[in-house]
Design an enzyme around this catalytic site. Structure first.
Site, short mmCIF file in Angstrom:
data_model
loop_
_atom_site.label_atom_id
_atom_site.label_comp_id
_atom_site.label_asym_id
_atom_site.label_seq_id
_atom_site.Cartn_x
_atom_site.Cartn_y
_atom_site.Cartn_z
N LYS A 109 32.73 53.21 1.02
CA LYS A 109 32.13 52.24 0.09
C LYS A 109 31.71 50.97 0.84
CE LYS A 109 31.24 50.72 -4.14
NZ LYS A 109 30.26 51.36 -5.03
N LYS B 293 34.26 51.79 -11.02
CA LYS B 293 34.44 51.07 -12.29
C LYS B 293 34.45 51.99 -13.49
CE LYS B 293 29.60 49.79 -13.19
NZ LYS B 293 29.01 50.75 -12.24
N GLY C 3 26.03 46.96 -15.10
CA GLY C 3 25.50 45.83 -14.36
C GLY C 3 24.44 45.04 -15.11
N ASN C 4 23.75 45.68 -16.07
CA ASN C 4 22.71 44.96 -16.81
C ASN C 4 23.30 43.91 -17.75
OD1 ASN C 4 23.69 47.27 -18.34
ND2 ASN C 4 22.18 46.71 -19.87
N LYS D 30 29.30 57.95 -14.45
CA LYS D 30 29.54 57.74 -15.88
C LYS D 30 29.79 59.08 -16.58
CE LYS D 30 26.91 53.45 -16.30
NZ LYS D 30 27.08 53.16 -14.86
#
Length: 320
Positions: free
Chosen positions: A132, A220, A17-18, A282
Site C-alpha cells: 500500500k 476502509k 471519497g466523494n 466494496k
C-alpha cells in the site's frame, strides 16, 4: 430474498471519497452537504453509525510533517499517529455539519467521534509483503537514504513518478473500542467510528499484551464491514459516486445491477468485472457482510441519492 428494508433498525453508513474534500475548506462544504443525506436517513427511522475514508487527509498530514521535518527538523510523525489525527479532524467536521443540519431541522440528537483502533494479527502475511503506497514522493537517492537510516521503512518506485513508501494492508480482526461504540449507540448517539478503516494495532506480549500501533493501512471497506458486524447492524450502506454497481462499466454494453445475491456478486468479482482499486473492495465487503448473518443486506449507491437508495428506488442490493 433480501430483507425488507422499510425501517431498518441499525445502519452503518460508509462515506466514500466523494463525501470529503482534498482541503479543509472543501471538506467543510462537502460535510455540510453530506449531513443533509445522513439526517435524512435518520428521519426515515434508521439508527446510523458513520465511517469514512481518509486517504487524502492522511496524505496531507504526512506531507506537512515531512516538509516540516526537512525544513526545521520537526519530529517525524508515523502513520498510526497521522491516522489518529485524520480521524479526529474529519470527525470534528462531520460533528459540526450534522449539528448544523440538526439545528435547521429542530432535532436534538447527540453525535460523537470515537478514535478507533483495529486489532490485526501480527502474523498476517501482509506484513511480509507491504504493497500500500503512502505519503509523499521522493527521489531514488532520498528513498535509499531513508531506508538506510531506518530499515523498517520500505520504498518502491511508483509508475515513473518517484519513490514512495509502501506499508502492509492486513485484515481487520477486532474493533478495540467496540464497547464504547455500543455504549454510545445505546444512549442514542450518532457515532462516527473506524475512520479510514481504523488505526491498525497489534498486541505487544513483551509489554503485558498491550496494544501498539503499526505502520499499516486497513482497507476502509473491510473496516466498515467489521464495524457493521460488531455493531449488529441490519444494513451496511456504502455511499460512493455512482448510483449502481455495474458490469462492463464504461462500455456500450454496461449493465447496472440492482439486486444480486452474494454468490452472483462473488462470481462477477472473480471474473474481474469490478475495478480493483474502486468498486471491487466494496463488493467484497458487501459479500462478507451479506453472508455474516441471515437477513443482512449491503446497499451500494450514490451519496446524493441516499434516501432514495435506502427506500429501494436506487442503488444495488447484495444479499445472501
Amino acid at each position: 430474498m433480501p430483507k425488507t428494508l422499510e425501517v431498518p433498525n441499525r445502519v452503518v453508513v460508509a462515506l466514500g471519497g466523494n463525501a470529503l474534500g482534498d482541503t479543509p475548506e472543501e471538506q467543510i462544504e462537502r460535510a455540510n452537504n453530506t449531513a443533509k443525506a445522513l439526517i435524512g436517513l435518520i428521519e426515515q427511522g434508521n439508527e446510523i453509525i458513520i465511517t469514512h475514508g481518509n486517504g487524502p487527509q492522511v496524505g496531507m498530514i504526512q506531507n506537512a510533517f515531512a516538509a516540516a521535518h526537512d525544513a526545521i527538523n520537526t519530529p517525524a510523525m508515523d502513520l498510526p499517529e497521522c491516522g489518529a489525527m485524520s480521524q479526529g479532524y474529519i470527525g470534528y467536521h462531520l460533528q459540526q455539519a450534522i449539528g448544523r443540519e440538526m439545528h435547521r431541522r429542530y432535532k436534538r440528537w447527540h453525535v460523537a467521534t470515537v478514535v478507533t483502533q483495529i486489532e490485526c494479527d501480527p502474523d498476517d502475511p501482509a506484513f511480509q509483503n507491504p504493497t500500500k503506497p503512502i505519503g509523499p514522493f521522493y527521489t531514488e537517492e532520498q528513498a535509499k537514504e531513508i531506508m538506510a537510516e531506518d530499515p523498517s521503512k520500505i520504498f518502491v518506485e511508483d509508475s515513473g513518478r518517484g519513490w514512495r513508501r509502501v506499508v502492509a494492508s492486513p485484515e481487520p480482526k477486532k474493533i478495540v473500542e467496540q464497547p464504547s461504540i455500543l455504549n454510545l449507540l445505546d444512549n442514542e448517539f450518532i457515532v462516527i467510528a473506524c475512520g479510514g478503516g481504523g488505526i491498525p494495532v497489534v498486541r505487544d506480549y513483551t509489554d503485558h499484551g498491550v496494544y501498539k500501533g503499526v505502520p499499516a493501512v486497513i482497507d476502509k471497506d473491510l473496516g466498515g464491514e467489521l464495524l457493521a458486524e460488531d455493531c449488529k447492524a441490519d444494513v451496511l450502506f456504502l455511499l460512493t459516486a455512482v448510483e449502481h454497481v455495474a458490469i462492463n462499466f464504461g462500455k456500450p454494453n454496461q449493465e447496472n445491477l440492482t439486486d444480486i445475491t452474494a454468490d452472483e456478486a462473488e462470481r462477477l468479482a472473480d471474473e474481474g468485472q469490478f475495478g480493483k482499486g474502486s468498486m471491487e473492495p466494496k463488493v467484497r465487503a458487501a459479500i462478507k457482510f451479506a453472508r455474516s448473518l441471515p437477513g443482512r443486506v449491503c446497499i451500494i449507491g450514490a451519496l446524493d441519492k441516499a434516501a432514495e437508495t435506502m427506500s429501494g428506488l436506487s442503488g444495488t442490493r447484495i444479499h445472501a
